[in-house]
Design a protein around this motif. Structure first.
Motif, PDB file in Angstrom:
ATOM      1  N   ALA A 193       1.005  -1.028   0.207  1.00 55.65           N
ATOM      2  CA  ALA A 193      -0.536  -0.467   0.208  1.00 55.65           C
ATOM      3  C   ALA A 193       0.386   0.966   0.059  1.00 55.65           C
ATOM      4  CB  ALA A 193      -0.740   0.059   1.102  1.00 55.65           C
ATOM      5  N   MET A 194       2.581   1.280   0.004  1.00 57.24           N
ATOM      6  CA  MET A 194       3.105   2.481   0.420  1.00 57.24           C
ATOM      7  C   MET A 194       3.687   2.687  -1.805  1.00 57.24           C
ATOM      8  SD  MET A 194       5.778   1.234   3.335  1.00 57.24           S
ATOM      9  CE  MET A 194       5.154  -0.567   4.170  1.00 57.24           C
ATOM     10  N   HIS A 195       3.593   4.151  -1.807  1.00 60.04           N
ATOM     11  CA  HIS A 195       4.331   4.726  -2.850  1.00 60.04           C
ATOM     12  C   HIS A 195       4.948   5.535  -1.959  1.00 60.04           C
ATOM     13  CE1 HIS A 195       3.623   5.091  -7.305  1.00 60.04           C
ATOM     14  NE2 HIS A 195       3.392   6.460  -6.928  1.00 60.04           N
ATOM     15  N   SER A 196       6.037   5.790  -3.328  1.00 57.17           N
ATOM     16  CA  SER A 196       6.898   6.739  -3.101  1.00 57.17           C
ATOM     17  C   SER A 196       7.673   7.393  -4.388  1.00 57.17           C
ATOM     18  CB  SER A 196       8.271   6.841  -2.491  1.00 57.17           C
ATOM     19  OG  SER A 196       9.192   7.856  -1.541  1.00 57.17           O
ATOM     20  N   MET A 197       7.610   8.712  -4.472  1.00 54.32           N
ATOM     21  CA  MET A 197       7.416   8.975  -6.029  1.00 54.32           C
ATOM     22  C   MET A 197       8.730  10.369  -6.536  1.00 54.32           C
ATOM     23  SD  MET A 197       4.139   9.920  -7.190  1.00 54.32           S
ATOM     24  CE  MET A 197       3.460  11.316  -6.853  1.00 54.32           C
ATOM     25  N   PRO A 198       9.770  10.239  -5.088  1.00 56.82           N
ATOM     26  CA  PRO A 198      11.077  11.418  -5.374  1.00 56.82           C
ATOM     27  C   PRO A 198      11.318  11.912  -7.112  1.00 56.82           C
ATOM     28  CG  PRO A 198      11.751   8.974  -5.181  1.00 56.82           C
ATOM     29  CD  PRO A 198      10.244   8.373  -5.195  1.00 56.82           C
ATOM     30  N   ARG A 199      12.016  12.966  -6.412  1.00 62.11           N
ATOM     31  CA  ARG A 199      12.520  13.617  -8.295  1.00 62.11           C
ATOM     32  C   ARG A 199      13.838  14.269  -7.946  1.00 62.11           C
ATOM     33  NH1 ARG A 199       7.760  17.601 -10.914  1.00 62.11           N
ATOM     34  NH2 ARG A 199       6.041  16.126 -11.172  1.00 62.11           N
ATOM     35  N   ALA A 200      14.505  14.428  -8.730  1.00 61.42           N
ATOM     36  CA  ALA A 200      16.042  14.998  -8.950  1.00 61.42           C
ATOM     37  C   ALA A 200      15.709  14.973 -10.619  1.00 61.42           C
ATOM     38  CB  ALA A 200      16.381  14.117  -9.513  1.00 61.42           C
ATOM     39  N   ARG A 201      16.274  16.082 -10.936  1.00 55.00           N
ATOM     40  CA  ARG A 201      17.004  16.730 -11.798  1.00 55.00           C
ATOM     41  C   ARG A 201      18.863  16.472 -12.574  1.00 55.00           C
ATOM     42  NH1 ARG A 201      13.255  19.572 -10.605  1.00 55.00           N
ATOM     43  NH2 ARG A 201      11.938  21.245 -11.156  1.00 55.00           N
ATOM     44  N   ILE A 202      18.507  16.781 -13.710  1.00 58.38           N
ATOM     45  CA  ILE A 202      19.656  15.832 -14.672  1.00 58.38           C
ATOM     46  C   ILE A 202      19.536  16.993 -15.756  1.00 58.38           C
ATOM     47  CG2 ILE A 202      18.814  14.336 -15.871  1.00 58.38           C
ATOM     48  CD1 ILE A 202      21.642  12.930 -16.145  1.00 58.38           C
ATOM     49  N   VAL A 203      21.840  17.542 -16.123  1.00 60.62           N
ATOM     50  CA  VAL A 203      21.358  18.417 -17.153  1.00 60.62           C
ATOM     51  C   VAL A 203      21.776  17.439 -18.549  1.00 60.62           C
ATOM     52  CG1 VAL A 203      22.369  20.126 -18.050  1.00 60.62           C
ATOM     53  CG2 VAL A 203      21.628  19.988 -15.318  1.00 60.62           C
ATOM     54  N   ALA A 204      21.332  17.335 -19.197  1.00 65.05           N
ATOM     55  CA  ALA A 204      22.096  16.783 -20.375  1.00 65.05           C
ATOM     56  C   ALA A 204      22.674  17.820 -21.257  1.00 65.05           C
ATOM     57  CB  ALA A 204      21.017  15.840 -20.972  1.00 65.05           C
ATOM     58  N   GLU A 205      23.816  17.782 -22.003  1.00 63.68           N
ATOM     59  CA  GLU A 205      24.267  18.268 -22.840  1.00 63.68           C
ATOM     60  C   GLU A 205      25.639  17.863 -23.478  1.00 63.68           C
ATOM     61  OE1 GLU A 205      26.196  21.165 -20.124  1.00 63.68           O
ATOM     62  OE2 GLU A 205      27.905  19.797 -18.889  1.00 63.68           O
TER      63      GLU A 205
END
Length: 147
Positions: free
Chosen positions: A135-147
């Motif tokens: 029943a557990m749900h987690s949704m962390p986010r991060a950023r990444i730079v593509a170059e």
């Protein structure tokens, strides 16, 4: 005391005692499991046109969490937010996420899930992992730079 009250009162006490004992047994065995911990591991930068490894480490308590129900990565340019879900719809299912381009991760080792993703256009991207276990749900986010 009337005849009915004489047999009814002990019967009522017995029912209350049984219900009380049942409640204690249920609360002792029905404890909430420990929350899952989700650590998203995304590099700060990615090279264009080359596979980049994106990982997430799952633990529950002090132990690695294997066999999570669903581990999926969503990736989008921060200028183009993904379609949002209305409150009436609730949380998206794993199939709905996949239909919107989410990538299902594989378990590389116990508690460590990963995908390889190739960025084709320069920009800053948002990486969001959706982890479901019971029943557990987690949704962390991060950023990444593509170059």
């Amino acid at each position: 005391m009337s005849g009915q009250a004489r047999w009814f009162l002990p019967f009522l006490v017995l029912i209350l005692m049984v219900a009380g004992c049942s409640y204690e047994e249920q609360s002792a065995s029905g404890e909430m499991p420990e929350m899952i911990k989700v650590k998203l591991d995304v590099p700060e930068k990615a090279a264009l046109h080359k596979p980049t490894r994106l990982q997430v480490k799952l633990t529950q308590g002090d132990a690695p969490l294997s066999h999570a129900d669903h581990v999926q990565f969503q990736i989008w340019n921060e200028l183009d937010d993904p379609p949002s879900v209305s409150p009436e719809q609730g949380m998206m299912t794993a199939d709905e996420l996949e239909n919107q381009g989410a990538i299902t991760a594989t378990e590389a080792e116990e508690g460590l899930y990963e995908i390889q993703h190739t960025f084709e256009e320069p920009g800053t991207y948002v990486v969001q992992v959706h982890v479901t276990h019971g029943a557990m749900h987690s949704m962390p986010r991060a950023r990444i730079v593509a170059e």
